[in-house]
Design a protein around this motif. Structure first.
Motif, PDB file in Angstrom:
ATOM      1  N   ILE A   1      12.734  -4.892   2.798  1.00 40.45           N
ATOM      2  CA  ILE A   1      12.733  -3.606   2.114  1.00 40.45           C
ATOM      3  C   ILE A   1      11.297  -3.432   1.425  1.00 40.45           C
ATOM      4  O   ILE A   1      10.805  -4.358   0.608  1.00 40.45           O
ATOM      5  CB  ILE A   1      13.919  -3.598   1.002  1.00 40.45           C
ATOM      6  N   ASP A   2      10.365  -2.588   1.706  1.00 35.59           N
ATOM      7  CA  ASP A   2       8.937  -2.383   1.045  1.00 35.59           C
ATOM      8  C   ASP A   2       8.842  -1.322   0.037  1.00 35.59           C
ATOM      9  O   ASP A   2       7.741  -0.595  -0.143  1.00 35.59           O
ATOM     10  CB  ASP A   2       8.040  -2.437   2.095  1.00 35.59           C
ATOM     11  N   GLY A   3       9.897  -0.671  -0.432  1.00 35.10           N
ATOM     12  CA  GLY A   3       9.860   0.197  -1.425  1.00 35.10           C
ATOM     13  C   GLY A   3      11.124   0.883  -1.722  1.00 35.10           C
ATOM     14  O   GLY A   3      11.975   0.749  -1.112  1.00 35.10           O
TER      15      GLY A   3
ATOM     16  N   HIS B   1       8.494   3.248   1.480  1.00 41.01           N
ATOM     17  CA  HIS B   1       8.975   1.974   2.532  1.00 41.01           C
ATOM     18  C   HIS B   1       8.289   2.230   3.734  1.00 41.01           C
ATOM     19  O   HIS B   1       7.786   1.706   4.530  1.00 41.01           O
ATOM     20  CB  HIS B   1      10.337   1.799   2.612  1.00 41.01           C
TER      21      HIS B   1
ATOM     22  N   PHE C   1      13.466   3.235   6.559  1.00 41.98           N
ATOM     23  CA  PHE C   1      14.149   2.833   5.262  1.00 41.98           C
ATOM     24  C   PHE C   1      15.630   3.188   5.268  1.00 41.98           C
ATOM     25  O   PHE C   1      16.361   2.189   4.773  1.00 41.98           O
ATOM     26  CB  PHE C   1      13.427   3.666   4.391  1.00 41.98           C
TER      27      PHE C   1
ATOM     28  N   VAL D   1      10.181  -8.380   0.071  1.00 47.82           N
ATOM     29  CA  VAL D   1       9.305  -7.319  -0.146  1.00 47.82           C
ATOM     30  C   VAL D   1       7.803  -7.584   0.068  1.00 47.82           C
ATOM     31  O   VAL D   1       7.448  -8.502  -0.402  1.00 47.82           O
ATOM     32  CB  VAL D   1       9.420  -6.674  -1.728  1.00 47.82           C
TER      33      VAL D   1
ATOM     34  N   ASN E   1       2.911   0.300  -2.111  1.00 50.07           N
ATOM     35  CA  ASN E   1       4.278  -0.238  -2.708  1.00 50.07           C
ATOM     36  C   ASN E   1       3.890  -0.885  -4.054  1.00 50.07           C
ATOM     37  O   ASN E   1       4.945  -1.138  -4.746  1.00 50.07           O
ATOM     38  CB  ASN E   1       5.174  -0.701  -1.942  1.00 50.07           C
TER      39      ASN E   1
ATOM     40  N   THR F   1      11.777  -0.539  -6.901  1.00 51.08           N
ATOM     41  CA  THR F   1      12.408  -1.376  -5.586  1.00 51.08           C
ATOM     42  C   THR F   1      13.463  -2.313  -6.379  1.00 51.08           C
ATOM     43  O   THR F   1      14.665  -2.456  -5.726  1.00 51.08           O
ATOM     44  CB  THR F   1      11.184  -1.827  -5.127  1.00 51.08           C
TER      45      THR F   1
END
Length: 181
Positions: A120-122, A128, A136, A157, A163, A170
């Protein structure tokens, strides 16, 4: 000086079982290298798992590309289990759905699973998806589904220019909204 015993083989091995991925992440260093290669056949992997077991390897992490992109994914998981090893999975989560949860109920798949790691990047799709396009909603759905079904979870992450200002949000999404520990 103390002589420490040196293991003759590793206890744990990370294995990229495929180069295929259903996403096209701009920062993925792996994609260009792996997409040109063909995946090893199922039988080759199953023999390899036997060799790892013979060496005394105790656990493997299955990754890719996207590990769930392999149609024989659960056959490979069963091969790991048949060789008395434990396993973990690294995934973007986008291919995990209710059918996946059902597939984990067969045999010892849940029993031998140490963790599933979802990327998960955001905290929002807008953030994301700059790193992991159009993913997402599916990734968060997978996290919620896995959490509801009491799977052992971790999250990765990848911090980047899109981000790094969103890390608190997050963390709030993962800890408070989804309820991860």
């Amino acid at each position: 000086m103390t002589n420490s015993p040196v293991m003759s083989s590793p206890r744990h091995v990370d294995i990229a079982i495929t180069g295929r991925c259903n996403l096209n992440c701009a920062y993925c260093f792996y994609a260009d290298e792996m997409t040109a290669r063909t995946d090893l056949p199922t039988g080759t992997w199953l023999k390899f798992f036997g060799h790892l077991a013979d060496l005394g390897v105790m656990s493997v992490t299955l990754t890719g590309g996207e590990a769930f992109a392999r149609p024989d994914f659960f056959e490979l998981v069963d091969g790991v289990i048949a060789n008395r090893m434990r396993y973990s999975i690294l995934s973007n989560g986008t291919l995990i759905n209710e059918s996946t949860i059902e597939a984990f109920r067969q045999g010892k798949r849940r029993q031998r699973l140490d963790s599933i790691q979802i990327s998960i990047d955001g905290s929002t799709a807008a953030i994301h998806n700059q790193s992991r396009p159009h993913s997402f909603k599916r990734s968060v759905h997978a996290l919620r589904l896995l959490k509801e079904n009491h799977f052992p979870l971790t999250v990765r992450v990848t911090i980047n220019r899109h981000n790094y200002r969103d890390l608190k949000n997050t963390a709030r999404l993962l800890l408070e909204d989804i309820g991860l520990s």
